[in-house]
Design an enzyme around this catalytic site. Structure first.
Site, mmCIF file in Angstrom:
data_model
loop_
_atom_site.group_PDB
_atom_site.id
_atom_site.type_symbol
_atom_site.label_atom_id
_atom_site.label_comp_id
_atom_site.label_asym_id
_atom_site.label_seq_id
_atom_site.Cartn_x
_atom_site.Cartn_y
_atom_site.Cartn_z
ATOM 1 N N CYS A 188 -0.392 4.119 2.154
ATOM 2 C CA CYS A 188 -0.165 3.931 3.592
ATOM 3 C C CYS A 188 1.300 4.148 3.952
ATOM 4 O O CYS A 188 1.612 4.767 4.965
ATOM 5 C CB CYS A 188 -0.502 2.502 4.036
ATOM 6 S SG CYS A 188 -1.971 1.810 3.299
ATOM 7 N N ASP A 189 2.209 3.620 3.153
ATOM 8 C CA ASP A 189 3.602 3.511 3.595
ATOM 9 C C ASP A 189 4.604 4.321 2.778
ATOM 10 O O ASP A 189 5.775 4.390 3.143
ATOM 11 C CB ASP A 189 4.028 2.028 3.573
ATOM 12 C CG ASP A 189 3.188 1.205 4.543
ATOM 13 O OD1 ASP A 189 2.816 1.742 5.597
ATOM 14 O OD2 ASP A 189 2.899 0.032 4.238
ATOM 15 N N CYS A 213 0.831 -1.205 0.000
ATOM 16 C CA CYS A 213 0.000 0.000 0.000
ATOM 17 C C CYS A 213 0.864 1.254 0.000
ATOM 18 O O CYS A 213 1.380 1.659 1.044
ATOM 19 C CB CYS A 213 -0.938 -0.014 1.208
ATOM 20 S SG CYS A 213 -1.975 1.458 1.297
#
Ligand code: NDP
Length: 314
Positions: A139-140, A136
């Site tokens: 997200c990261d 992701c």
């Protein structure tokens, strides 16, 4: 087989399921939530979550899901560890089988079974999961600001995530296994125009390399057979997701990839009293906050459905 009657059955324990539990329990509907095999869902395999509003300093994904669970329990959601192994929505009340041994009769069902990222299936990908390997970018990606990263995949998700990463990272290598991309023309163009994205065509990933942290990825050109090491600190996999909806096949309307179809702007499915929330019905946004929002919609839709049913009977 034991038999039990519930007003609201929630299937799944990610942000959507727990949020549905918070709302349904506060409405006095005594929801019963089955966690599935991975309690807490996809967030339990991420580290810091920094984009969920209300946590100004960020929060660890597993901790956030413990917080969600506690909040759902506080108002009376009954959380049970177990898998829904079959459903029968052909008659009312709706029926679900738990771990092949318990039969539940439910007046309403909220599906929050989520989706699972597809992985390449190489051991080093698992070894570094959450420590430099991620599925992701949204997200990261932030953790790789100014660094070099690689992303594998050639669909719209990979193209979109490569573009996203290119704004944060120093350099993005896109590993495409064929000599063309599946992504839409406009997304391909965006990737090709980005000065710091380099597409490596006909390229397959052999291993992610490193000791404690990711240091490089060893790739192979599947035309020439040549292998090389590309130095990167982050490795992203974007080869698609699979919604966890197999048990509903043949009963609920789905798109060709297995995402449950809902009436736009609601969580309603083609079966009265069955509501779909979170990633099981959303392949576009796939964020904890959007899943939580849709779990809230599921609970409110279930509450209204049950109230209307009661009026009918009165
Ligand atoms: P897709 O299934 O469309 O693409 C998966 C990609 O991963 C393909 O390019 C495939 O390669 C590649 N791949 C699969 N397995 C491997 C492997 N083992 N090694 C290397 N590469 C691999 O998934 P997406 O998540 O990209 O998209 C899912 C759906 O969501 C699509 O319909 C897409 O259009 C849509 N979507 C739309 C967006 C938008 O409109 N903004 C954004 C994101 C998704 P190959 O091509 O060789 O098979």
């Amino acid at each position: 087989m034991s038999n039990e009657k519930v007003q609201v059955l929630i299937i799944g324990s990610g942000p959507a399921g727990y949020t549905a539990g918070i709302y349904a329990s506060r409405a006095g509907l005594k929801p019963v939530l089955y966690t599935g095999g991975q309690p807490g869902g996809q967030l339990t395999i991420t580290n810091d979550v920094e984009n969920y509003p209300g946590y100004p300093d960020g929060v660890m994904g597993p901790q956030m899901m413990v917080d969600f669970q506690k909040q759902a329990e506080r108002f009376g959601t009954e959380i049970r560890f177990g898998m829904v192994t079959a459903v029968d929505f052909s008659s009312y009340p709706l029926k679900a089988t738990i771990d092949d041994s318990t039969e539940i009769e439910a007046e309403s069902v909220i599906i929050s079974t989520g989706a699972s990222a597809k992985w390449l299936g190489i051991p080093s990908e698992e070894k570094f999961n959450g420590k430099g390997v991620s599925a992701c970018a949204v997200c990261d990606g932030f953790f790789f600001k100014g660094q070099d990263v690689a992303i594998v995949g050639a669909g719209d998700t990979a193209a979109e995530e490569a573009s996203y990463l290119s704004k944060l990272a120093n350099k993005v290598y896109m590993l495409v296994r064929r000599d063309e991309m599946r992504a839409s023309k406009i997304m391909q163009q965006r990737v090709k125009n980005a000065p710091n994205i380099e597409i490596l065509w006909n390229t397959e990933t052999e291993e992610v390399l490193g000791n404690e942290e990711v240091e490089a990825v060893r790739v192979k050109n599947n035309v020439t057979g040549e292998t090389k090491e590309v130095p990167v600190q982050g490795f992203f996999v974007a080869i698609g997701h699979k919604p966890n909806t197999d048990i509903f096949k043949g009963q609920l309307d789905m798109d060709e990839n297995g995402y449950i179809k809902t009436i736009p702007g609601t969580s309603k499915t083609n079966i009265e009293g069955v509501f779909a929330t979170g990633d099981a019905q959303d392949h576009v946004y796939r964020q904890a906050v959007t899943a939580a929002g849709s779990g809230c919609m599921g609970a409110l839709d279930a509450e209204r459905f049950l109230a209307a049913k009661e009026m009918e009977l009165a």
